[in-house]
Design a protein around this motif. Structure first.
Motif, PDB file in Angstrom:
ATOM      1  N   PRO A  11      59.026  26.448  49.015  1.00 34.13           N
ATOM      2  CA  PRO A  11      58.268  27.597  49.482  1.00 34.13           C
ATOM      3  C   PRO A  11      57.878  28.362  48.484  1.00 34.13           C
ATOM      4  O   PRO A  11      58.457  28.071  47.295  1.00 34.13           O
ATOM      5  N   ARG A  12      56.889  29.317  48.639  1.00 35.40           N
ATOM      6  CA  ARG A  12      56.557  30.109  47.852  1.00 35.40           C
ATOM      7  C   ARG A  12      57.474  31.307  47.237  1.00 35.40           C
ATOM      8  O   ARG A  12      58.275  31.825  48.163  1.00 35.40           O
ATOM      9  N   PRO A  13      57.728  31.523  46.010  1.00 33.20           N
ATOM     10  CA  PRO A  13      58.660  32.964  45.677  1.00 33.20           C
ATOM     11  C   PRO A  13      57.938  33.919  46.178  1.00 33.20           C
ATOM     12  O   PRO A  13      56.772  34.207  46.378  1.00 33.20           O
ATOM     13  N   PRO A  14      58.871  34.899  46.621  1.00 37.14           N
ATOM     14  CA  PRO A  14      58.143  36.423  47.240  1.00 37.14           C
ATOM     15  C   PRO A  14      57.213  36.994  46.422  1.00 37.14           C
ATOM     16  O   PRO A  14      57.426  36.870  45.264  1.00 37.14           O
ATOM     17  N   GLY A  15      56.300  37.577  46.697  1.00 31.56           N
ATOM     18  CA  GLY A  15      55.262  38.469  46.119  1.00 31.56           C
ATOM     19  C   GLY A  15      54.255  37.529  45.233  1.00 31.56           C
ATOM     20  O   GLY A  15      53.538  37.964  44.493  1.00 31.56           O
ATOM     21  N   THR A  16      54.280  36.178  45.432  1.00 32.95           N
ATOM     22  CA  THR A  16      53.162  35.426  45.096  1.00 32.95           C
ATOM     23  C   THR A  16      52.160  34.797  45.893  1.00 32.95           C
ATOM     24  O   THR A  16      51.601  33.838  45.849  1.00 32.95           O
ATOM     25  N   GLU A  17      51.842  35.627  47.304  1.00 32.88           N
ATOM     26  CA  GLU A  17      50.828  35.201  48.047  1.00 32.88           C
ATOM     27  C   GLU A  17      49.547  35.028  47.407  1.00 32.88           C
ATOM     28  O   GLU A  17      49.201  35.778  46.547  1.00 32.88           O
ATOM     29  N   PRO A  18      48.631  34.118  47.779  1.00 37.58           N
ATOM     30  CA  PRO A  18      47.288  34.033  47.310  1.00 37.58           C
ATOM     31  C   PRO A  18      46.503  35.385  47.564  1.00 37.58           C
ATOM     32  O   PRO A  18      46.734  35.667  48.788  1.00 37.58           O
ATOM     33  N   THR A  19      45.608  35.796  46.721  1.00 28.71           N
ATOM     34  CA  THR A  19      44.761  36.708  47.103  1.00 28.71           C
ATOM     35  C   THR A  19      43.348  36.321  47.695  1.00 28.71           C
ATOM     36  O   THR A  19      43.018  35.236  46.972  1.00 28.71           O
ATOM     37  N   PRO A  20      42.987  36.890  48.720  1.00 27.32           N
ATOM     38  CA  PRO A  20      41.763  36.409  49.158  1.00 27.32           C
ATOM     39  C   PRO A  20      40.633  36.514  48.325  1.00 27.32           C
ATOM     40  O   PRO A  20      40.637  37.338  47.532  1.00 27.32           O
ATOM     41  N   PRO A  21      39.830  35.902  48.329  1.00 28.76           N
ATOM     42  CA  PRO A  21      38.234  35.778  47.404  1.00 28.76           C
ATOM     43  C   PRO A  21      37.577  37.007  47.726  1.00 28.76           C
ATOM     44  O   PRO A  21      37.667  37.679  48.759  1.00 28.76           O
ATOM     45  N   GLY A  22      37.056  37.467  46.766  1.00 27.94           N
ATOM     46  CA  GLY A  22      36.003  38.378  46.705  1.00 27.94           C
ATOM     47  C   GLY A  22      36.508  39.709  45.797  1.00 27.94           C
ATOM     48  O   GLY A  22      37.531  39.636  45.359  1.00 27.94           O
ATOM     49  N   PRO A  23      35.747  40.956  46.122  1.00 24.15           N
ATOM     50  CA  PRO A  23      36.446  42.107  45.259  1.00 24.15           C
ATOM     51  C   PRO A  23      37.635  42.766  45.851  1.00 24.15           C
ATOM     52  O   PRO A  23      37.754  42.578  47.231  1.00 24.15           O
ATOM     53  N   THR A  24      38.085  43.258  45.334  1.00 18.84           N
ATOM     54  CA  THR A  24      39.364  44.036  45.318  1.00 18.84           C
ATOM     55  C   THR A  24      39.060  45.188  46.167  1.00 18.84           C
ATOM     56  O   THR A  24      38.417  46.121  45.714  1.00 18.84           O
ATOM     57  N   PRO A  25      39.605  45.602  47.348  1.00 18.70           N
ATOM     58  CA  PRO A  25      39.277  46.941  48.177  1.00 18.70           C
ATOM     59  C   PRO A  25      39.688  48.275  47.407  1.00 18.70           C
ATOM     60  O   PRO A  25      40.853  47.711  46.692  1.00 18.70           O
ATOM     61  N   ARG A  26      38.866  49.106  47.256  1.00 19.65           N
ATOM     62  CA  ARG A  26      39.173  50.452  46.692  1.00 19.65           C
ATOM     63  C   ARG A  26      39.534  51.365  47.742  1.00 19.65           C
ATOM     64  O   ARG A  26      38.859  51.305  48.856  1.00 19.65           O
TER      65      ARG A  26
END
Length: 181
Positions: A11-26
């Motif tokens: 399992p993934r450690p908590p808080g290490t979910e992959p981020t979706p591709p594209g620009p970061t929402p502001r």
């Protein structure tokens, strides 16, 4: 265990979910939020004023979609009557045809006729526009020699038609020989 792949079982450690591709929402700034709220508020004021002001002058839907929308302002009595107007045409061959009052028919809406009903009853020559639209829309059909404005009245009982229906003629327009110009 899953197909022998060691990564699938870990399992993934908590808080290490992959981020979706594209620009970061502001987040919107204060100015952008204020501007958007101001536009929304102005739109609501325009709609409110448009609902109230025309009805004080005259009950009309000329400001549609900002008018009074009076056709939605009342309910039908479930034991009352329902009236509906329609137009029939008599062709040069003597056949009676129903004139479809919509954009696919002759381009004149049913509500346009209903809204001007008293004017048309007082002056049936206003139906010349309907004859002109029919001739333009259906050039290969026999020409109309007469238009008849009629109204059906149906009696309701518990909100359902009882079968009793009367038809009255409200106006007749004789199309001039050679058609309308």
């Amino acid at each position: 265990m899953s197909n022998g792949d060691p990564r699938a079982a870990t399992p993934r450690p908590p808080g290490t979910e992959p981020t979706p591709p594209g620009p970061t929402p502001r987040r919107l700034g204060t100015t952008a939020r204020t501007w958007r709220l101001g536009v929304a508020g102005a739109a609501l004021v325009v709609l409110l004023v448009a609902q109230l002001v025309p009805t004080s002058w005259k009950n009309t839907n000329d400001w549609f979609p900002l008018g009074s929308l009076s056709q939605y302002a009342f309910a039908t009595n479930p034991n009352g009557t329902v009236r509906s107007t329609f137009i029939t045409g008599t062709t040069a061959d003597g056949d009676e045809v129903k004139i479809w009052l919509d954009q696919m028919g002759i381009g004149v809406g049913h509500a346009e006729i209903e809204g001007q009903l008293q004017r048309i009853v007082d002056d049936p020559e206003l139906l010349a526009g309907v004859a002109r639209a029919y001739a333009w829309r259906y050039p290969n059909r026999p020409p109309l020699v007469k238009l008849t404005l009629k109204r059906t009245t149906k009696q309701l009982h518990d909100g359902r038609p009882t079968g009793e229906e009367t038809v009255e003629v409200l106006g007749v327009y004789q199309v001039p020989a050679g058609g309308v110009k």
